[in-house]
Motif scaffolding. Structure first.
Motif, short mmCIF file in Angstrom:
data_model
loop_
_atom_site.label_atom_id
_atom_site.label_comp_id
_atom_site.label_asym_id
_atom_site.label_seq_id
_atom_site.Cartn_x
_atom_site.Cartn_y
_atom_site.Cartn_z
N UNK A 9 0.87 -1.18 0.00
CA UNK A 9 0.00 0.00 0.00
C UNK A 9 0.91 1.23 0.00
N UNK A 10 0.36 2.34 -0.45
CA UNK A 10 1.07 3.62 -0.45
C UNK A 10 0.12 4.64 0.14
N UNK A 11 0.61 5.43 1.10
CA UNK A 11 -0.18 6.50 1.67
C UNK A 11 0.54 7.82 1.42
N UNK A 12 -0.22 8.86 1.12
CA UNK A 12 0.34 10.18 0.81
C UNK A 12 -0.05 11.16 1.91
N UNK A 13 0.84 12.09 2.21
CA UNK A 13 0.62 13.05 3.28
C UNK A 13 1.06 14.45 2.88
N UNK A 14 0.31 15.44 3.34
CA UNK A 14 0.72 16.83 3.26
C UNK A 14 1.46 17.16 4.54
N UNK A 15 2.40 18.10 4.52
CA UNK A 15 3.12 18.45 5.75
C UNK A 15 2.17 18.97 6.82
N UNK A 16 2.40 18.54 8.06
CA UNK A 16 1.63 18.99 9.22
C UNK A 16 2.28 20.21 9.85
N UNK A 17 3.61 20.16 9.95
CA UNK A 17 4.33 21.27 10.57
C UNK A 17 5.82 20.99 10.62
N UNK A 18 6.55 22.00 11.05
CA UNK A 18 8.01 21.92 11.16
C UNK A 18 8.36 22.27 12.60
N UNK A 60 -3.30 14.54 7.97
CA UNK A 60 -2.89 15.15 6.71
C UNK A 60 -2.72 14.13 5.60
N UNK A 61 -3.11 12.88 5.86
CA UNK A 61 -2.94 11.82 4.87
C UNK A 61 -4.22 11.43 4.18
N UNK A 62 -4.08 10.49 3.25
CA UNK A 62 -5.24 10.04 2.48
C UNK A 62 -5.84 8.74 3.03
N UNK A 82 24.14 34.73 -0.71
CA UNK A 82 23.85 35.40 0.56
C UNK A 82 24.33 34.60 1.77
N UNK A 83 24.66 33.32 1.55
CA UNK A 83 25.10 32.48 2.67
C UNK A 83 23.97 32.09 3.60
N UNK A 84 22.74 32.11 3.10
CA UNK A 84 21.59 31.81 3.97
C UNK A 84 20.92 30.49 3.56
N UNK A 85 20.31 29.88 4.56
CA UNK A 85 19.52 28.68 4.36
C UNK A 85 18.05 29.04 4.48
N UNK A 86 17.23 28.47 3.59
CA UNK A 86 15.79 28.69 3.61
C UNK A 86 15.11 27.33 3.56
N UNK A 87 14.10 27.16 4.41
CA UNK A 87 13.38 25.89 4.41
C UNK A 87 12.73 25.66 3.05
N UNK A 88 12.95 24.50 2.49
CA UNK A 88 12.37 24.12 1.21
C UNK A 88 10.96 23.59 1.45
N UNK A 89 10.00 24.09 0.70
CA UNK A 89 8.63 23.61 0.85
C UNK A 89 8.47 22.28 0.14
N UNK A 90 7.97 21.30 0.85
CA UNK A 90 7.74 19.97 0.29
C UNK A 90 6.24 19.82 0.08
N UNK A 91 5.85 19.47 -1.15
CA UNK A 91 4.43 19.38 -1.47
C UNK A 91 3.72 18.23 -0.80
N UNK A 92 4.36 17.08 -0.75
CA UNK A 92 3.77 15.92 -0.09
C UNK A 92 4.86 14.89 0.16
N UNK A 93 4.54 13.94 1.01
CA UNK A 93 5.44 12.82 1.28
C UNK A 93 4.62 11.55 1.24
N UNK A 94 5.26 10.44 0.94
CA UNK A 94 4.54 9.16 0.84
C UNK A 94 5.22 8.11 1.71
N UNK A 95 4.41 7.22 2.25
CA UNK A 95 4.91 6.06 3.00
C UNK A 95 4.46 4.82 2.25
N UNK A 96 5.38 3.89 2.07
CA UNK A 96 5.10 2.64 1.38
C UNK A 96 5.23 1.48 2.36
N UNK A 97 4.28 0.55 2.30
CA UNK A 97 4.34 -0.67 3.10
C UNK A 97 4.28 -1.85 2.13
#
Length: 103
Positions: A9-18, A60-62, A82-97
């Motif tokens: 199975x595969x489940x997809x998730x939107x980010x909940x928080x950082x 946040x998952x399906x 600029x020598x700066x780091x910026x958090x990259x926005x991730x659209x979704x993440x998936x878990x596979x079983x």
């Protein structure tokens, strides 16, 4: 496998928080690095309990019934000018079983 029986199975998730926490390193305080969390709609702080997770009514998952909390180190992009780091926005993440379907 026999007809109609799945082995994955595969489940997809939107980010909940950082959050600056790592449930593996400490369940009592914040840590020195940030993780991105997915899953039950709870604030993923170190003191979150199993009971907090299973009591949630939204995630946040399906897969509505999945109360698992997933996380990974937050991804940053580096600007060489600029020598700066910026958090990259991730659209979704998936878990596979995946499991063996042995007769």
């Amino acid at each position: 496998p026999r007809g109609g029986e799945g082995t994955s199975i595969k489940t997809d998730y939107l980010p909940l928080g950082h959050v600056r926490t790592d449930p593996i390193l400490s369940q009592t305080c914040l840590t020195d690095h940030v993780h991105t969390f997915y899953g039950p709609n709870v604030m993923p702080r170190p003191e979150v309990t199993f009971e907090d997770l299973v009591a949630t009514t939204d995630n946040t998952g399906n897969v509505e019934e999945n109360k698992s909390l997933y996380w990974h180190p937050t991804v940053y992009k580096y600007d060489q000018l600029t020598g700066t780091y910026t958090r990259n926005e991730i659209g979704q993440s998936s878990a596979y079983y995946i499991w063996a379907n042995e007769d």
